[in-house]
Design an enzyme around this catalytic site. Structure first.
Site, short mmCIF file in Angstrom:
data_model
loop_
_atom_site.label_atom_id
_atom_site.label_comp_id
_atom_site.label_asym_id
_atom_site.label_seq_id
_atom_site.Cartn_x
_atom_site.Cartn_y
_atom_site.Cartn_z
NE ARG A 52 1.47 2.40 13.19
CZ ARG A 52 0.62 3.18 13.84
NH1 ARG A 52 1.07 4.08 14.70
NH2 ARG A 52 -0.68 3.07 13.64
CB THR B 83 -11.07 3.98 11.81
OG1 THR B 83 -9.83 4.26 11.17
CG2 THR B 83 -11.71 2.79 11.16
CE LYS C 20 -2.27 1.95 3.64
NZ LYS C 20 -2.48 3.39 3.76
CG ASP D 256 -11.94 18.34 -6.09
OD1 ASP D 256 -12.89 19.13 -6.31
OD2 ASP D 256 -10.77 18.72 -5.96
CG ASP E 153 -4.84 4.69 1.40
OD1 ASP E 153 -5.95 5.19 1.16
OD2 ASP E 153 -4.40 4.52 2.56
CE LYS F 272 -7.83 6.91 3.75
NZ LYS F 272 -6.40 6.54 3.77
O1 C5P Z 1 0.54 0.93 11.13
P1 C5P Z 1 -0.90 0.50 10.97
O2 C5P Z 1 -1.07 -1.01 10.88
O3 C5P Z 1 -1.80 1.12 12.00
O4 C5P Z 1 -1.30 1.06 9.54
C1 C5P Z 1 -2.61 1.00 9.04
C2 C5P Z 1 -2.68 1.68 7.71
O5 C5P Z 1 -4.02 1.73 7.29
C3 C5P Z 1 -2.16 3.11 7.71
O6 C5P Z 1 -1.54 3.32 6.44
C4 C5P Z 1 -3.41 3.95 7.84
O7 C5P Z 1 -3.29 5.19 7.20
C5 C5P Z 1 -4.42 3.08 7.09
N1 C5P Z 1 -5.82 3.30 7.43
C6 C5P Z 1 -6.33 3.12 8.73
N2 C5P Z 1 -7.67 3.33 8.96
C7 C5P Z 1 -8.48 3.71 7.96
C8 C5P Z 1 -7.97 3.88 6.67
C9 C5P Z 1 -6.63 3.67 6.44
O8 C5P Z 1 -5.59 2.75 9.63
N3 C5P Z 1 -9.77 3.87 8.20
#
Ligand code: C5P
Length: 232
Positions: A211, A119, A32, A64, A59, A61
């Site tokens: 992460r 979220t 991603k 517009d 990603d 998003k």
């Molecule tokens: O590091 P982590 O596992 O929390 O990363 C989750 C990824 O998913 C990040 O790139 C974050 O921007 C993305 N994301 C999220 N919640 C959303 C949409 C995207 O955590 N609703």
């Protein structure tokens, strides 16, 4: 629907993302690319990672007016990504325009999915700041329905909502779910988290994991653990 683990490569430079991907000598994880890396390095980073054999979820998003999103999607379709996204809040008209822009002259196109409510948006903030006076999960399901009506392929949602989205929009409507943590791991700033195993049980099609893999001592082992728990 083939399940897969998508690794959120939230790095700020080409050097950092390439150093990370170099660790994977046997497998080619689905990657991603988000705003941070895309804005830092531009479209060439997408082409370079694609050329290394990875599938890509871009990603960005988009949100517009329909004409602007259509034209932007038409540019993105030339990058040969596998999946990209927009905000369902831009309306059905915007989503339809996006789909048109994304479709290449030969009829092929990347998968297009919609963010319902972020979220990070709580029910209280939605009510007080956005004046949306409905339960959050009702809003998420309504936006998912709008995305389906517009002809999109799926939504980004919490694993906890994946089953309901499938009930409403069908088994083929894709659910891409972030917020995944190992049972024995740190949750960091995520709030509603599930394990890869639980996400599988709840019906997610793709989990997005950042992460827990990128910051692991052994990222390849962490990735393999995710795949073992989620794909089986
Ligand atoms: O590091 P982590 O596992 O929390 O990363 C989750 C990824 O998913 C990040 O790139 C974050 O921007 C993305 N994301 C999220 N919640 C959303 C949409 C995207 O955590 N609703």
């Amino acid at each position: 629907m083939g399940k897969d683990v998508i690794v959120a490569c939230d790095f700020s430079s080409k050097q950092a993302v390439m150093d990370f991907l170099d660790k994977f000598t046997e497998e080619k994880p689905y990657v991603k690319i988000g705003m941070e890396l895309f804005y830092a390095e531009g479209p060439s980073i997408v082409k370079e990672i694609k050329a290394r054999g990875h599938k890509i979820f871009l990603d960005l998003k988009l949100c517009d007016i329909p004409n602007t999103v259509k034209k932007a999607m038409s540019v993105l379709s030339g990058l040969d990504v596998d999946m990209t996204n927009l905000h369902a809040s831009g309306t059905i008209e915007m989503m339809q325009a996006a789909l048109e822009g994304l479709t290449r002259p030969d009829g092929t196109r990347p998968l297009l999915i919609a963010v319902t409510q972020l979220t990070s948006t709580s029910e209280e903030r939605m009510r007080e700041q956005l004046l949306i006076d409905k339960p959050l999960d009702e809003v998420v399901m309504h936006y998912a329905s709008n995305a389906e009506k517009a002809g999109l392929d799926g939504v980004v949602c919490s694993p906890l909502e994946a089953g309901k989205v499938h009930d409403r929009c069908g088994a083929k409507f894709i659910t891409v779910t972030p917020g995944v943590r190992f049972a024995d791991g740190d949750i960091g700033d995520q709030v509603r988290v599930t394990t890869p195993e639980k996400a599988k049980e709840l019906g997610s099609d793709y989990i997005v994991v950042g992460r827990p893999i990128t910051a692991a001592e052994d990222p390849v082992a962490a990735y393999r653990r995710c795949v073992a728990e989620f794909v089986g």
